[in-house]
Design an enzyme around this catalytic site. Structure first.
Site, PDB file in Angstrom:
ATOM      1  N   ASP A  49      50.171  64.470  40.066  1.00 27.93           N
ATOM      2  CA  ASP A  49      49.540  63.381  39.327  1.00 27.93           C
ATOM      3  C   ASP A  49      50.448  62.158  39.207  1.00 27.93           C
ATOM      4  O   ASP A  49      50.009  61.021  39.357  1.00 27.93           O
ATOM      5  CB  ASP A  49      49.143  63.848  37.913  1.00 27.93           C
ATOM      6  CG  ASP A  49      47.850  64.651  37.941  1.00 27.93           C
ATOM      7  OD1 ASP A  49      47.531  65.195  39.023  1.00 27.93           O
ATOM      8  OD2 ASP A  49      47.179  64.740  36.898  1.00 27.93           O
ATOM      9  N   ASN A  92      43.442  64.024  42.947  1.00 25.28           N
ATOM     10  CA  ASN A  92      42.627  64.596  41.876  1.00 25.28           C
ATOM     11  C   ASN A  92      43.290  64.296  40.527  1.00 25.28           C
ATOM     12  O   ASN A  92      43.183  65.080  39.582  1.00 25.28           O
ATOM     13  CB  ASN A  92      42.478  66.103  42.093  1.00 25.28           C
ATOM     14  CG  ASN A  92      41.329  66.681  41.265  1.00 25.28           C
ATOM     15  OD1 ASN A  92      40.505  65.945  40.726  1.00 25.28           O
ATOM     16  ND2 ASN A  92      41.289  67.989  41.146  1.00 25.28           N
ATOM     17  N   ASP A 317      50.051  75.933  18.899  1.00 26.65           N
ATOM     18  CA  ASP A 317      50.681  76.577  20.059  1.00 26.65           C
ATOM     19  C   ASP A 317      52.080  77.073  19.738  1.00 26.65           C
ATOM     20  O   ASP A 317      52.439  78.212  20.031  1.00 26.65           O
ATOM     21  CB  ASP A 317      50.753  75.595  21.236  1.00 26.65           C
ATOM     22  CG  ASP A 317      49.396  75.438  21.906  1.00 26.65           C
ATOM     23  OD1 ASP A 317      48.451  76.149  21.493  1.00 26.65           O
ATOM     24  OD2 ASP A 317      49.283  74.606  22.829  1.00 26.65           O
ATOM     25  N   GLU A 345      43.398  80.594  25.583  1.00 22.14           N
ATOM     26  CA  GLU A 345      43.358  81.316  26.860  1.00 22.14           C
ATOM     27  C   GLU A 345      42.825  82.731  26.692  1.00 22.14           C
ATOM     28  O   GLU A 345      42.185  83.297  27.571  1.00 22.14           O
ATOM     29  CB  GLU A 345      44.753  81.365  27.485  1.00 22.14           C
ATOM     30  CG  GLU A 345      45.153  80.116  28.246  1.00 22.14           C
ATOM     31  CD  GLU A 345      45.650  78.988  27.352  1.00 22.14           C
ATOM     32  OE1 GLU A 345      45.410  79.041  26.121  1.00 22.14           O
ATOM     33  OE2 GLU A 345      46.260  78.052  27.900  1.00 22.14           O
ATOM     34  N   HIS A 388      50.089  81.838  29.488  1.00 19.83           N
ATOM     35  CA  HIS A 388      51.488  81.444  29.648  1.00 19.83           C
ATOM     36  C   HIS A 388      52.288  81.577  28.368  1.00 19.83           C
ATOM     37  O   HIS A 388      53.443  82.006  28.372  1.00 19.83           O
ATOM     38  CB  HIS A 388      51.556  80.013  30.167  1.00 19.83           C
ATOM     39  CG  HIS A 388      50.783  79.026  29.339  1.00 19.83           C
ATOM     40  ND1 HIS A 388      51.255  77.796  29.013  1.00 19.83           N
ATOM     41  CD2 HIS A 388      49.558  79.098  28.748  1.00 19.83           C
ATOM     42  CE1 HIS A 388      50.367  77.154  28.285  1.00 19.83           C
ATOM     43  NE2 HIS A 388      49.330  77.926  28.110  1.00 19.83           N
ATOM     44  N   ARG A 389      51.665  81.233  27.242  1.00 22.01           N
ATOM     45  CA  ARG A 389      52.440  81.221  25.998  1.00 22.01           C
ATOM     46  C   ARG A 389      52.777  82.635  25.509  1.00 22.01           C
ATOM     47  O   ARG A 389      53.801  82.843  24.878  1.00 22.01           O
ATOM     48  CB  ARG A 389      51.729  80.429  24.913  1.00 22.01           C
ATOM     49  CG  ARG A 389      51.562  78.982  25.304  1.00 22.01           C
ATOM     50  CD  ARG A 389      51.512  78.019  24.156  1.00 22.01           C
ATOM     51  NE  ARG A 389      51.319  76.684  24.691  1.00 22.01           N
ATOM     52  CZ  ARG A 389      52.287  75.954  25.235  1.00 22.01           C
ATOM     53  NH1 ARG A 389      53.515  76.417  25.296  1.00 22.01           N
ATOM     54  NH2 ARG A 389      52.028  74.772  25.728  1.00 22.01           N
ATOM     55  N   LYS A 413      51.448  77.744  34.453  1.00 25.60           N
ATOM     56  CA  LYS A 413      50.512  76.762  33.911  1.00 25.60           C
ATOM     57  C   LYS A 413      51.240  75.552  33.319  1.00 25.60           C
ATOM     58  O   LYS A 413      50.797  74.421  33.477  1.00 25.60           O
ATOM     59  CB  LYS A 413      49.631  77.437  32.857  1.00 25.60           C
ATOM     60  CG  LYS A 413      48.620  76.490  32.297  1.00 25.60           C
ATOM     61  CD  LYS A 413      47.453  77.195  31.683  1.00 25.60           C
ATOM     62  CE  LYS A 413      46.392  76.163  31.364  1.00 25.60           C
ATOM     63  NZ  LYS A 413      45.486  76.586  30.343  1.00 25.60           N
TER      64      LYS A 413
END
Ligand code: DC
Length: 644
Positions: A49, A92, A317, A345, A388-389, A413
């Site tokens: 990005d 993208n 998080d 998730e 992931h966490r 991720k």
């Protein structure tokens, strides 16, 4: 299923430079381009990005210079892009496409631009943003389907007294793109959000980034935003892209648990991300926290961490990190107002409770809270639920016990090299691996070295012997790989006070017979059996350290052992030693038969396909043919003094 086995860790200290946040990176690049003056952007995230945004800015004539590392210099164009005609390909990258659309559509002395992306980009709606821009006088045409890229932009004719309505319930990126472009109009513009605004923290990031570049947006709740006429972006000189503040939480907790000082670079006192408040929560647990503008540092308190009772609504998080940090705090920790965990998730309340219990913690879960009471931790295989966490926060539990993390790559991720960074700042309980053939004396040497150093001792051969014994007792054939592996996996064994217990019964003598020596060598050649015993062996890698003996300690089980020794002796001397041992125990023995048997086992142990007995390239050779036990022990101790 892939897994990662972590040893118990002794300490953590060091510095971790966090990867930059993607959202902040692309906002900063665009504002630096729109500003007056040069901006040095440091710690930019290297990703697709950001690469698309940098290419686009270059194509528009903005001066973009790589300064090395993750630093870039952007020569701002004051809202007037030098190149007046361009076709931009933005892949993208939504964080590049939306804000660039707005900035180019409203650019001062605008140009003729075509904005395209990959096929998927052309399926992502942009109509709400284009609508907003048109209300201000932008000239935007759809080149494909209405409401979707690719777009054709021509110079705008700004309408005075601007007011815009934009939907806030589809993507906050529309509002972000619009807000960042508003100073280009030169007018006072008011944006009214239609519908409930989603992803408010991202709008906060937008407003904070704009403020760093000198533009203050007036805000009435989350409904109305006003940018005053005369607002201009001015370079702040040097700007750091913040790291992901949630990712910082793992390393700060590492410092709080593992001693520290553990520093994270990339987020600090001036952070615009909500999750930096995690540091305050950690301080409430007793951690010593220091901060600078873009760094934070955590140390363990001398008297240990203490439990907290906390409303975690503002740090959903990072609060997961508190749940595993609670394993090391005195008392019961309660984390409240975390109902959002249930819709992430995975259902994170259930997942955290399940996995924490596996380690031995006492956990109570409610609709919107979790309560953790620590206990002596025991080894377990942690499932990560493609989250992931969960993988990252359970790595902290390795300060209490060796553990296995299933599917560790799910961290990609947000933090692909998390476990490498983790390994770089942590110190594992050391292992001395002593491998060698049967009856080489490695068991005696290993046990004595462990005694002198105060380390645990693992006689890995005994696990294969116990497996052979368990098979014999339950009538499972030694050649039945699946059957024996199932027994190995479920082996109920306990090592205590120099004795070995199988299902609660002393089994030390029963596994030392010649029959079980042969049986152990046979079952040890079965790959499934070795696999089943792997984690059980690694679970011995506890503090303060371990001496392990066997055939594959240094090659397979503990490849990161601080010291690897290959301990051997001639077959004749080994046969004599075994003979003496048996006679001393009052057992009958035949020297020739023992020699033949040893040679056969050497052959089987070194020729098998999995984990064969061999000297590793990084192992030191110790031939004890002409050495006493004392001499061999002293040699290993001397080597370990160098290695530990
Ligand atoms: O070290 P020992 O004689 O107790 O080992 C018994 C058998 O187990 C031996 O024939 C090889 C096997 N073994 C193994 O394959 N890997 C180990 N790490 C330890 C032992």
């Amino acid at each position: 299923m892939e897994f990662l086995d972590l040893p118990q860790f002794l300490s953590a200290a060091g510095t971790v430079c966090l990867p930059g946040s993607k959202s902040i990176s692309n906002r900063v690049l665009l504002l630096a381009a729109l500003a007056d003056g040069e901006t040095e952007v440091r710690d930019l995230l290297a990703s697709d990005d950001t690469a698309r945004m940098l290419e686009a800015l270059q194509a528009l004539g903005v001066g973009v210079t790589a300064l090395g590392g993750e630093s870039w210099k952007i020569a701002g164009c004051g809202g007037r892009f030098p190149v007046k005609q361009a076709e931009l390909f933005l892949g993208n990258a939504g964080t590049a496409f939306r804000p660039l659309t707005a900035a180019l559509a409203l650019a001062l002395a605008g140009g003729d631009y075509i904005l395209k992306g990959v096929a998927r980009m052309h399926e992502r709606p942009i109509g709400d943003l284009v609508e907003g821009l048109r209300q201000l006088g932008a000239d935007v045409t759809y080149l494909g389907n209405d409401g979707y890229p690719p777009l054709h932009l021509k110079p705008a004719t700004i309408r005075p007294g601007g007011s815009v309505q934009v939907r806030g319930d589809v993507s906050s990126q529309f509002l972000t793109g619009l807000l960042m472009a508003l100073p280009l109009t030169g007018e006072t513009v008011t944006v009214d959000v239609v519908g409930e605004l989603i992803s408010k923290p991202y709008i906060e990031i937008t407003l904070a980034t704009m403020a760093r570049f000198g533009v203050v947006v007036e805000r009435q709740g989350w409904q109305r935003f006003t940018v005053k006429a005369g607002s201009r972006y001015v370079s702040p000189g040097v700007i750091y892209v913040e790291g992901d503040a949630s990712s910082a939480s793992y390393f700060l907790a590492l410092g709080a648990i593992g001693g520290g000082p553990q520093r994270v670079e990339g987020v600090g006192r001036d952070s615009i991300q909500g999750d930096v408040k995690f540091a305050e929560a950690l301080a409430k647990m007793g951690a010593q926290i220091d901060m600078g503008p873009n760094w934070m540092e955590a140390r363990a308190p001398e008297s240990g961490l203490v439990a907290v009772d906390l409303d975690c609504n503002h740090i959903p998080d990072a609060a997961m990190t508190l749940a595993t940090a609670a394993l090391f705090a005195k008392g019961t920790t309660t984390l409240r107002n975390i109902a959002s965990w249930r819709v992430k998730e995975t259902d994170r309340i259930v997942a955290m409770a399940t996995e924490l219990r596996k380690l031995g913690a006492v956990v109570e879960e409610g609709d919107d809270f979790i309560r953790v009471t620590p206990a002596a931790l025991k080894p377990a295989a942690i499932d990560t639920y493609d989250d992931h966490r969960i993988a990252m926060c359970f790595s902290l539990a390795a300060f209490g016990t060796p553990l296995r993390i299933n599917d560790p790559k799910c961290v990609a991720k947000t933090f692909p090299d998390y476990f490498d960074r983790f390994a770089a700042v942590t110190k594992a309980a050391p292992v001395i691996a002593i491998d060698g053939p049967s009856a080489s004396g490695k068991g005696t040497v290993a046990a004595r070295v462990a005694g002198v150093l105060g380390f645990d001792y693992l006689d890995s051969g005994s696990l294969y012997r116990l497996t052979a014994l368990a098979a014999r007792r339950t009538g499972v054939d030694w050649a039945d790989e699946a059957g024996v592996a199932a027994l190995a996996a479920a082996l109920d064994v306990r090592f205590a006070d120099g004795e070995i217990f199988l299902r609660g019964q002393a089994a030390g003598d029963a596994i030392r017979t010649e029959e079980m020596s042969a049986g152990a060598s046979i079952v040890a050649a079965l790959p499934a059996v070795r696999e089943a015993l792997l984690f059980r062996q690694r679970a011995f890698n506890r503090c303060p350290g371990l001496v392990g003996d066997g055939r594959d300690m240094g090659s397979v089980v503990f490849p990161r052992a601080r010291l690897k020794v290959f301990l051997t002796a001639s077959a004749e001397v080994r046969a004599e030693r075994r003979y003496k041992q048996l006679i001393e125990k009052g057992l009958s023995a035949n020297l020739d038969a023992l020699l033949l048997d040893l040679k056969q086992r050497d052959e089987r142990d070194s020729q098998r396909s999995v984990a064969p007995l061999r000297q590793e390239a990084d192992a030191r050779l110790l031939d004890t043919t002409h050495l006493t036990i004392e001499q061999a022990v002293n040699q290993v101790l001397e080597w370990s003094r160098e290695a530990l």
